[in-house]
Motif scaffolding. Structure first.
Motif, PDB file in Angstrom:
ATOM      1  N   ASN A 160      -2.354 -10.660   5.024  1.00 39.06           N
ATOM      2  CA  ASN A 160      -2.749 -10.734   6.433  1.00 39.06           C
ATOM      3  C   ASN A 160      -3.909  -9.792   6.748  1.00 39.06           C
ATOM      4  O   ASN A 160      -4.255  -9.599   7.900  1.00 39.06           O
ATOM      5  CB  ASN A 160      -1.557 -10.446   7.355  1.00 39.06           C
ATOM      6  N   GLY A 161      -4.512  -9.193   5.707  1.00 36.54           N
ATOM      7  CA  GLY A 161      -5.665  -8.321   5.883  1.00 36.54           C
ATOM      8  C   GLY A 161      -5.351  -6.846   6.010  1.00 36.54           C
ATOM      9  O   GLY A 161      -6.241  -6.007   5.937  1.00 36.54           O
ATOM     10  N   ALA A 162      -4.098  -6.483   6.195  1.00 35.29           N
ATOM     11  CA  ALA A 162      -3.728  -5.068   6.324  1.00 35.29           C
ATOM     12  C   ALA A 162      -3.922  -4.352   4.993  1.00 35.29           C
ATOM     13  O   ALA A 162      -3.757  -4.948   3.918  1.00 35.29           O
ATOM     14  CB  ALA A 162      -2.275  -4.950   6.767  1.00 35.29           C
ATOM     15  N   GLU A 163      -4.307  -3.085   5.056  1.00 39.78           N
ATOM     16  CA  GLU A 163      -4.446  -2.259   3.864  1.00 39.78           C
ATOM     17  C   GLU A 163      -3.460  -1.114   3.980  1.00 39.78           C
ATOM     18  O   GLU A 163      -3.457  -0.376   4.971  1.00 39.78           O
ATOM     19  CB  GLU A 163      -5.872  -1.731   3.726  1.00 39.78           C
ATOM     20  N   LEU A 164      -2.610  -0.968   2.971  1.00 43.82           N
ATOM     21  CA  LEU A 164      -1.561   0.043   2.973  1.00 43.82           C
ATOM     22  C   LEU A 164      -1.724   0.954   1.768  1.00 43.82           C
ATOM     23  O   LEU A 164      -1.931   0.480   0.655  1.00 43.82           O
ATOM     24  CB  LEU A 164      -0.185  -0.629   2.929  1.00 43.82           C
ATOM     25  N   GLU A 165      -1.589   2.248   1.999  1.00 45.95           N
ATOM     26  CA  GLU A 165      -1.767   3.210   0.921  1.00 45.95           C
ATOM     27  C   GLU A 165      -0.431   3.549   0.269  1.00 45.95           C
ATOM     28  O   GLU A 165       0.548   3.849   0.946  1.00 45.95           O
ATOM     29  CB  GLU A 165      -2.381   4.493   1.484  1.00 45.95           C
ATOM     30  N   VAL A 166      -0.429   3.485  -1.064  1.00 48.88           N
ATOM     31  CA  VAL A 166       0.746   3.892  -1.837  1.00 48.88           C
ATOM     32  C   VAL A 166       0.566   5.370  -2.153  1.00 48.88           C
ATOM     33  O   VAL A 166      -0.430   5.752  -2.764  1.00 48.88           O
ATOM     34  CB  VAL A 166       0.871   3.083  -3.148  1.00 48.88           C
ATOM     35  N   SER A 167       1.511   6.195  -1.736  1.00 49.10           N
ATOM     36  CA  SER A 167       1.383   7.629  -1.978  1.00 49.10           C
ATOM     37  C   SER A 167       1.576   7.931  -3.458  1.00 49.10           C
ATOM     38  O   SER A 167       2.138   7.134  -4.211  1.00 49.10           O
ATOM     39  CB  SER A 167       2.390   8.409  -1.140  1.00 49.10           C
ATOM     40  N   LYS A 168       1.125   9.093  -3.861  1.00 47.03           N
ATOM     41  CA  LYS A 168       1.226   9.514  -5.253  1.00 47.03           C
ATOM     42  C   LYS A 168       2.689   9.533  -5.711  1.00 47.03           C
ATOM     43  O   LYS A 168       3.004   9.141  -6.822  1.00 47.03           O
ATOM     44  CB  LYS A 168       0.606  10.898  -5.407  1.00 47.03           C
ATOM     45  N   MET A 169       3.565   9.959  -4.816  1.00 40.32           N
ATOM     46  CA  MET A 169       4.981  10.054  -5.148  1.00 40.32           C
ATOM     47  C   MET A 169       5.593   8.685  -5.465  1.00 40.32           C
ATOM     48  O   MET A 169       6.461   8.564  -6.321  1.00 40.32           O
ATOM     49  CB  MET A 169       5.731  10.698  -3.980  1.00 40.32           C
ATOM     50  N   PHE A 170       5.145   7.625  -4.800  1.00 37.47           N
ATOM     51  CA  PHE A 170       5.723   6.294  -4.996  1.00 37.47           C
ATOM     52  C   PHE A 170       4.889   5.413  -5.932  1.00 37.47           C
ATOM     53  O   PHE A 170       5.278   4.293  -6.225  1.00 37.47           O
ATOM     54  CB  PHE A 170       5.924   5.607  -3.640  1.00 37.47           C
ATOM     55  N   SER A 171       3.758   5.920  -6.415  1.00 35.35           N
ATOM     56  CA  SER A 171       2.910   5.155  -7.337  1.00 35.35           C
ATOM     57  C   SER A 171       3.612   4.860  -8.652  1.00 35.35           C
ATOM     58  O   SER A 171       3.482   3.769  -9.206  1.00 35.35           O
ATOM     59  CB  SER A 171       1.609   5.900  -7.618  1.00 35.35           C
ATOM     60  N   LYS A 172       4.367   5.833  -9.147  1.00 30.23           N
ATOM     61  CA  LYS A 172       5.069   5.648 -10.424  1.00 30.23           C
ATOM     62  C   LYS A 172       6.051   4.478 -10.342  1.00 30.23           C
ATOM     63  O   LYS A 172       6.115   3.646 -11.229  1.00 30.23           O
ATOM     64  CB  LYS A 172       5.798   6.932 -10.801  1.00 30.23           C
TER      65      LYS A 172
END
Length: 179
Positions: A159-171
């Protein structure tokens, strides 16, 4: 009932979460949760887990024990003084904000009642994953995964939204998607 074999710090966290889900801790149980690096009780069925991923153990227990209780095939939310009933597949992401939890769909944002933790536990099997402390995303609606700074990612939704994955949840994201 379950026996816990783990560090004091993990024991404290697990006991709080187990209590919240009405699961009793008992050393005489037939099975045990064992943190990696600790000795297995030889006479019991054991589930071994990494201490940092203790919430995955809680999700496993809650989904198995309360499978019939946690039927959530629909979600009711309110927007502009009207309720809407939607299916989890229609939700792009869930977001916690100052005014509560919001379910974001392709066209609208709906205020909902439960917590992010609740949906993280219940909807994990439906493809939802936590990407930071205030958002859960439906992986079915991720269009692109963009490597970002400091071992993080940016998710571009359909839908065009951009969401950032934090370093803690990247793994966890890398592990879930085999990146």
């Amino acid at each position: 009932m379950v026996q816990l074999v783990c560090s004091d710090k993990v024991y404290e966290k697990l006991s709080r979460e187990l209590s919240r889900n009405q699961i009793e801790i008992n050393p005489n149980s037939d099975w045990a949760l064992v943190e990696k690096g600790y000795e297995f009780p030889g006479d019991k069925l054991c589930i071994v887990f990494d201490g940092i991923d203790y919430m995955d153990v809680i999700r496993l227990l809650v989904s198995g024990i309360r499978e019939n209780e946690l039927k959530t095939d629909t979600l009711a939310g309110i927007s502009e003084n009207k309720y809407a009933v939607m299916e989890p597949k229609d939700v792009r992401y869930l977001e916690a904000g100052s005014d509560g939890i919001v379910a974001c769909t392709k066209t609208n944002r709906y205020h909902i009642r439960e917590t992010l933790q609740y949906y993280e536990n219940v909807w994990a099997a439906k493809g939802f994953i936590r990407i930071n402390k205030s958002q859960l995303v439906n992986l079915l609606h991720v269009k692109e995964i963009i490597p970002w700074f400091n071992s993080r990612y940016m998710l571009r939704m359909d839908n065009g939204a951009e969401l950032e994955v934090s370093k803690m949840f990247s793994k966890k994201l890398r592990h879930t998607l085999n990146l």
